[in-house]
Design a protein around this motif. Structure first.
Motif, PDB file in Angstrom:
ATOM      1  N   GLN A   8       9.852   0.849   5.937  1.00  0.00           N
ATOM      2  CA  GLN A   8       9.326   0.923   4.580  1.00  0.00           C
ATOM      3  C   GLN A   8      10.309   1.616   3.638  1.00  0.00           C
ATOM      4  O   GLN A   8      10.506   1.192   2.502  1.00  0.00           O
ATOM      5  CB  GLN A   8       7.977   1.644   4.579  1.00  0.00           C
ATOM      6  N   ASP A  65       5.766  -1.596  10.035  1.00  0.00           N
ATOM      7  CA  ASP A  65       5.374  -0.749   8.902  1.00  0.00           C
ATOM      8  C   ASP A  65       5.694   0.717   9.161  1.00  0.00           C
ATOM      9  O   ASP A  65       5.059   1.622   8.598  1.00  0.00           O
ATOM     10  CB  ASP A  65       3.883  -0.900   8.571  1.00  0.00           C
ATOM     11  N   TYR A 123       7.178   9.224  -1.758  1.00  0.00           N
ATOM     12  CA  TYR A 123       6.872   8.652  -0.439  1.00  0.00           C
ATOM     13  C   TYR A 123       6.750   9.752   0.607  1.00  0.00           C
ATOM     14  O   TYR A 123       5.863   9.709   1.478  1.00  0.00           O
ATOM     15  CB  TYR A 123       7.967   7.658  -0.036  1.00  0.00           C
ATOM     16  N   GLU A 127       3.438  11.325   0.339  1.00  0.00           N
ATOM     17  CA  GLU A 127       2.419  10.438   0.903  1.00  0.00           C
ATOM     18  C   GLU A 127       2.323  10.592   2.415  1.00  0.00           C
ATOM     19  O   GLU A 127       1.225  10.616   2.987  1.00  0.00           O
ATOM     20  CB  GLU A 127       2.740   8.966   0.568  1.00  0.00           C
ATOM     21  N   LYS A 128       3.477  10.686   3.077  1.00  0.00           N
ATOM     22  CA  LYS A 128       3.525  10.708   4.528  1.00  0.00           C
ATOM     23  C   LYS A 128       3.316  12.097   5.127  1.00  0.00           C
ATOM     24  O   LYS A 128       3.071  12.215   6.337  1.00  0.00           O
ATOM     25  CB  LYS A 128       4.875  10.155   5.010  1.00  0.00           C
ATOM     26  N   LYS A 134       0.819  -1.217   0.000  1.00  0.00           N
ATOM     27  CA  LYS A 134       0.000   0.000   0.000  1.00  0.00           C
ATOM     28  C   LYS A 134       0.852   1.266   0.000  1.00  0.00           C
ATOM     29  O   LYS A 134       0.541   2.236  -0.700  1.00  0.00           O
ATOM     30  CB  LYS A 134      -0.919  -0.009   1.232  1.00  0.00           C
ATOM     31  N   GLU A 135       1.935   1.277   0.745  1.00  0.00           N
ATOM     32  CA  GLU A 135       2.727   2.496   0.916  1.00  0.00           C
ATOM     33  C   GLU A 135       3.840   2.653  -0.125  1.00  0.00           C
ATOM     34  O   GLU A 135       4.232   3.775  -0.443  1.00  0.00           O
ATOM     35  CB  GLU A 135       3.361   2.510   2.313  1.00  0.00           C
TER      36      GLU A 135
END
Length: 437
Positions: free
Chosen positions: A375, A370, A428, A431-432, A185-186
């Protein structure tokens, strides 16, 4: 000069000769094997001086040779299986799907299929399969080398977002640092970005229409029925797809599953060829295909893995990780640096060292299951290996199969892979931070 320094110097000199193979005209496999012997000899002579309490030389060699052997037997088994399927026409439909009018459209098809297959199989097996297919589709060596580069980058990126796509993700998954759903997913979007951006750059080297290859029945291929051809394909490719499942259920090394698939295929083809004359020159028996294995690539792989193992034994890799943690500290910078280092030395000991340096902390956003660090480590260790051709198993295999030189790759591809690597990390981070708000 201390033995510690001597080992490091021997590795650097050997690495330089591998990088300058096109200049020295000395086969990289010969250099890798010699580098391995020199490093281990220095370790044998100096382990007392290096203050390594409890160190047993024989045990260390057996342990590291066992770890290297799992990769080598996996490689030999996978190469043989792919050769069996290909020689019996099993990949004809794949070539049909990939068939394109223009060079650039083929490049994009190759990129996406490689990434998807890498997540389902693994980056090593996928690279072998795709290079075998490319040899049937692209006969021009100057063009095929760019497609091969795309295979390396896409295979490493595709393996990074799957818990079974790369050795390092398998390690993190088995270590309970990441979960299958969490990493998919990530990391899937950053991984796709990491090969889409380089592919967009690589297409600049390919222009015009692709010469259409006229399919001709090769006289050297034995007569097999359509049912037999399909059965060989199903057993070969289906078996490769089941290897990760076998590994998960039995916890046996993946090479055991590969050898099991090879054994089944071997028996089936022997049964098929019983109907032919014993000395049928067209029979594609496994015993003949085994002689086609590129032993130079296997020996190169052995030398590199065992030479890197000496650096791991004397604590160089762990020391580098600790230094990064103490001087940098930021998760993105630390994992980013580990990714860059993974293009120079094997990513397996780097990830193993990181797993020993840090522990799972449920209260930490970075080191929980996770967590950001784990990740990012999965992404960086997998994708970062594309920056140098010997930075990943996929790169080493393609290097051997297509005879790509280290220097050419570093001059023409390293910066392209680096741009994709940074683009994926930026994705990424978005996303975070931005998207998580």
């Amino acid at each position: 000069m201390s033995f510690f320094t001597a080992i490091c110097v021997a590795f650097v000199i050997g690495y330089a000769f591998i990088a300058l193979e096109s200049v020295t005209k000395i086969n990289k496999a010969a250099v890798a094997i010699l580098m391995c012997v020199v490093c281990w000899t220095l370790l044998a002579l100096g382990h007392g001086e290096l203050s390594m309490p409890g160190f047993e030389l024989g045990e260390a060699i057996e342990r590291n040779l066992g770890e290297a052997g799992t990769t080598l037997f996996f490689l030999m088994g996978a190469m043989t299986i792919v050769e069996i399927v290909d020689q019996h026409g099993g990949f004809n439909w794949v070539r049909g799907v990939l068939k394109s009018r223009t060079k650039r459209s083929l490049l994009w098809k190759i990129a996406f299929m490689t990434a998807i297959l890498s997540a389902v199989l693994d980056n090593l097996t996928t690279s072998i399969v795709m290079i075998m297919i490319l040899r049937k589709l692209v006969h021009d060596k100057s063009d095929r080398i760019w497609y091969a580069v795309c295979v390396i980058i896409a295979a490493n990126a595709g393996g990074a977002f799957s818990p079974i796509g790369d050795v390092t993700t398998i390690m993190l998954w088995n270590g309970k640092m990441i979960t299958a759903l969490g990493v998919i997913k990530e990391i899937i979007v950053p991984s796709f970005v990491a090969f889409i951006v380089p592919t967009a750059v690589l297409q600049m080297h390919l222009k015009g229409e692709l010469p259409q290859v006229v399919s001709k029945r090769e006289e050297s291929i034995s007569e097999v029925t359509k049912f037999e051809r399909n059965m060989i394909f199903a057993l070969g490719v289906g078996g490769l797809c089941c290897v990760p499942v076998f590994h998960t259920l039995t916890e046996l090394p993946a090479f055991v599953g590969i050898l099991g698939v090879l054994g089944i295929l071997w028996c089936v083809t022997e049964i098929i060829y019983r109907k032919n004359e014993e000395h049928d020159p067209m029979a594609k028996r496994v015993t003949r295909m085994l002689s086609r294995i590129d032993m130079a690539t296997i020996m190169f792989f052995l030398g590199i893995l065992m030479a890197v193992a000496t650096l791991s034994e004397i604590g160089v890799l762990t020391a580098i990780g600790q230094w990064l943690d103490e001087t940098v500290g930021n998760n993105y910078l630390v994992t980013g640096a580990i990714g860059i280092l993974s293009s120079i030395v094997d990513n397996v000991p780097l990830v193993a060292g990181a797993m020993k340096m840090y522990v799972i902390d449920p209260a930490s956003a970075s080191f929980a299951v996770d967590g950001i660090f784990w990740q990012l480590l999965a992404y960086c260790a997998g994708v970062g290996g594309s920056m140098l051709i010997i930075g990943s198993a996929a790169g080493v295999v393609v290097m051997g199969l297509e005879n790509i030189s280290f220097g050419w790759y570093m001059r023409n591809v390293t910066w392209i892979a680096f741009v994709g690597y940074i683009a994926g990390m930026l994705c990424y981070w978005l996303e975070k931070t931005v998207l998580a708000m």
